[in-house]
Design a protein around this motif. Sequence first.
Motif, PDB file in Angstrom:
ATOM      1  N   PRO A   4       0.840  -1.210   0.000  1.00 34.79           N
ATOM      2  CA  PRO A   4       0.000   0.000   0.000  1.00 34.79           C
ATOM      3  C   PRO A   4       0.869   1.252   0.000  1.00 34.79           C
ATOM      4  O   PRO A   4       1.773   1.389   0.829  1.00 34.79           O
ATOM      5  CB  PRO A   4      -0.797  -0.126   1.311  1.00 34.79           C
ATOM      6  CG  PRO A   4       0.110  -0.916   2.206  1.00 34.79           C
ATOM      7  CD  PRO A   4       0.864  -1.869   1.313  1.00 34.79           C
ATOM      8  N   PRO A  33      -7.654   0.178  -5.252  1.00 31.92           N
ATOM      9  CA  PRO A  33      -8.289  -0.311  -4.030  1.00 31.92           C
ATOM     10  C   PRO A  33      -9.706   0.223  -3.866  1.00 31.92           C
ATOM     11  O   PRO A  33     -10.144   1.118  -4.586  1.00 31.92           O
ATOM     12  CB  PRO A  33      -7.379   0.271  -2.938  1.00 31.92           C
ATOM     13  CG  PRO A  33      -6.924   1.584  -3.523  1.00 31.92           C
ATOM     14  CD  PRO A  33      -6.773   1.335  -5.008  1.00 31.92           C
ATOM     15  N   GLY A  81      -7.328   3.038   1.938  1.00 26.44           N
ATOM     16  CA  GLY A  81      -7.336   2.191   0.761  1.00 26.44           C
ATOM     17  C   GLY A  81      -7.380   0.733   1.197  1.00 26.44           C
ATOM     18  O   GLY A  81      -6.583   0.312   2.039  1.00 26.44           O
ATOM     19  N   SER A 114      -7.599  -3.378   0.017  1.00 29.38           N
ATOM     20  CA  SER A 114      -7.363  -4.258  -1.123  1.00 29.38           C
ATOM     21  C   SER A 114      -7.363  -5.719  -0.710  1.00 29.38           C
ATOM     22  O   SER A 114      -6.863  -6.074   0.365  1.00 29.38           O
ATOM     23  CB  SER A 114      -6.018  -3.914  -1.783  1.00 29.38           C
ATOM     24  OG  SER A 114      -5.673  -4.874  -2.756  1.00 29.38           O
ATOM     25  N   SER A 139      -5.849  -7.656  -2.839  1.00 31.90           N
ATOM     26  CA  SER A 139      -4.826  -7.994  -3.833  1.00 31.90           C
ATOM     27  C   SER A 139      -5.445  -8.552  -5.111  1.00 31.90           C
ATOM     28  O   SER A 139      -4.868  -9.396  -5.793  1.00 31.90           O
ATOM     29  CB  SER A 139      -3.795  -8.979  -3.258  1.00 31.90           C
ATOM     30  OG  SER A 139      -3.052  -8.366  -2.227  1.00 31.90           O
ATOM     31  N   SER A 192     -12.988  -6.685  -0.234  1.00 31.17           N
ATOM     32  CA  SER A 192     -12.621  -5.274  -0.072  1.00 31.17           C
ATOM     33  C   SER A 192     -13.831  -4.437   0.305  1.00 31.17           C
ATOM     34  O   SER A 192     -13.760  -3.572   1.195  1.00 31.17           O
ATOM     35  CB  SER A 192     -11.997  -4.741  -1.370  1.00 31.17           C
ATOM     36  OG  SER A 192     -10.826  -5.446  -1.698  1.00 31.17           O
ATOM     37  N   LYS A 239     -14.482  -2.317   3.678  1.00 32.25           N
ATOM     38  CA  LYS A 239     -14.783  -0.892   3.529  1.00 32.25           C
ATOM     39  C   LYS A 239     -16.026  -0.517   4.326  1.00 32.25           C
ATOM     40  O   LYS A 239     -16.057   0.517   5.008  1.00 32.25           O
ATOM     41  CB  LYS A 239     -14.984  -0.550   2.048  1.00 32.25           C
ATOM     42  CG  LYS A 239     -15.363   0.917   1.802  1.00 32.25           C
ATOM     43  CD  LYS A 239     -15.561   1.184   0.310  1.00 32.25           C
ATOM     44  CE  LYS A 239     -16.011   2.614   0.074  1.00 32.25           C
ATOM     45  NZ  LYS A 239     -16.215   2.906  -1.361  1.00 32.25           N
TER      46      LYS A 239
END
Length: 213
Positions: free
Chosen positions: A5, A120, A131, A133, A135, A142, A146
């Motif tokens: 990141p 992301p 951000g 992620s 991956s 994600s 979030k």
Amino acid sequence: MAYFPLFVNLSNKQVLIVGGGEVSFRQISTFLAFEADIVLIADSLIPELETIVSAYDFKITHIKEQPSISVLGDLDCTPTLVIAATQNATLNASIYEFYAKRNILVENISNRAKCDFIFPAIIKRGDVVCGISSSGKSPLVSQFIKGLVESSMPENISDINDHMDEIYKAVHQSVSDPAKRTQTMRAIFTRLIEDDNMTPDNEIDGIIGEAEL
């Protein structure tokens, strides 16, 4: 493979996006929030993207040509980031190779293995940015994380962040011991969170004054 990141200042830096579809629309919408200068190559745009290009013509340069390596070669642009977002996986791979040779980071939306970075899930409140992620393995993961972060984050975290920036300067000037500075900043931050950023200045000054003793 996990991606490192990294938060990058994109203000007034060029981001090249190739393709006029939904992915380009989403990413351009996000890049504009970070004040990037967008160069968009696409011969046709979805209606939502047409609207945003028209509204932000001072930040988006639209080159209305069919994307190709030949067009990229003639481009007067040295982007910080490149998004290969056409519907043609072969072309996206060629775009990746073209810019990889020039040591420019590329996201190829067609092939996770041929990506230097991935986009992301982003939470942005003022200068506070998260951000998230997986991956590239699962956007649902994600988005789930979030949602958890957003639900626990104070609505006024941006104001608190700005307030802490001002307080840091006062603490740095008044408290010489690094360990005491850290303790003082933590104590003040905790009070601001508890008080919804309404802690009176005299109480903040009192916390700083105690640290000076």
